[in-house]
Design an enzyme around this catalytic site. Sequence first.
Site, PDB file in Angstrom:
ATOM      1  CB  THR A  75      -0.904   0.003   1.250  1.00 59.69           C
ATOM      2  OG1 THR A  75      -1.741  -1.148   1.199  1.00 59.69           O
ATOM      3  CG2 THR A  75      -1.775   1.245   1.312  1.00 59.69           C
ATOM      4  CB  VAL A 104     -12.937  -4.984  -0.513  1.00 64.69           C
ATOM      5  CG1 VAL A 104     -12.601  -3.499  -0.425  1.00 64.69           C
ATOM      6  CG2 VAL A 104     -13.544  -5.318  -1.879  1.00 64.69           C
TER       7      VAL A 104
END
Length: 199
Positions: A75, A104
């Site tokens: 990320t 998700v």
Amino acid sequence: MQAGAVAGLTNIKNPIDAAIAVMEHSPHVFLIGKGAEEFAVTHGMDTVPQSYFFNEYRYQEHLEGLSEDKTKFGTVGAVAIDRNGNIAAGTSTGRMNNKRFGRVGDVPVIGAGTYAENGIGGLSATGHGEYFIRNVATYDIAAQVKYGNETLDEAGYNTLMKKLKSQGGDGGVIGLDSQGGVVIYFNTVAMPRGYINSK
Ligand code: GLY
């Protein structure tokens, strides 16, 4: 207090641009899958074939993870404040590796992996998304400032180094308080990070 997010994309080159388009050009906050892709294309986003995202190094990590049950994250986040105190936070993730199809993470879930509110602060998180969702982690930090009179720095420490750490929630957060003060916490071995100001 404006927000846009997308998830479940397969061929939009820069999903973060699609998230901004959702915020700026739709009445919604969160679009997923085919609907998100169609919306992004309608708003001029570039598309690429799936092969564009292939990376041999990451693929090998994935194969290693299958046998060793290793969890890795991928990320990147950014937080910015302007001279008028407007705060923005953005987060984009490729993965947690070896996740289930359709999973998700926290990144597009506003208040979990990403949150910004003028007068309070802005935050972007990386780490094991399920923990950040369960704890509504970035909002949890902001809420301590808003309702508990903590500084963003104290609140970041509380959430990352106490709450998530005690649960086994690996990760980190970057943030800016309402005065532009930098907040960085991570309970992992490392989290590459940096900041820049007018000096
Ligand atoms: N924080 C990234 C993810 O869990 O998907």
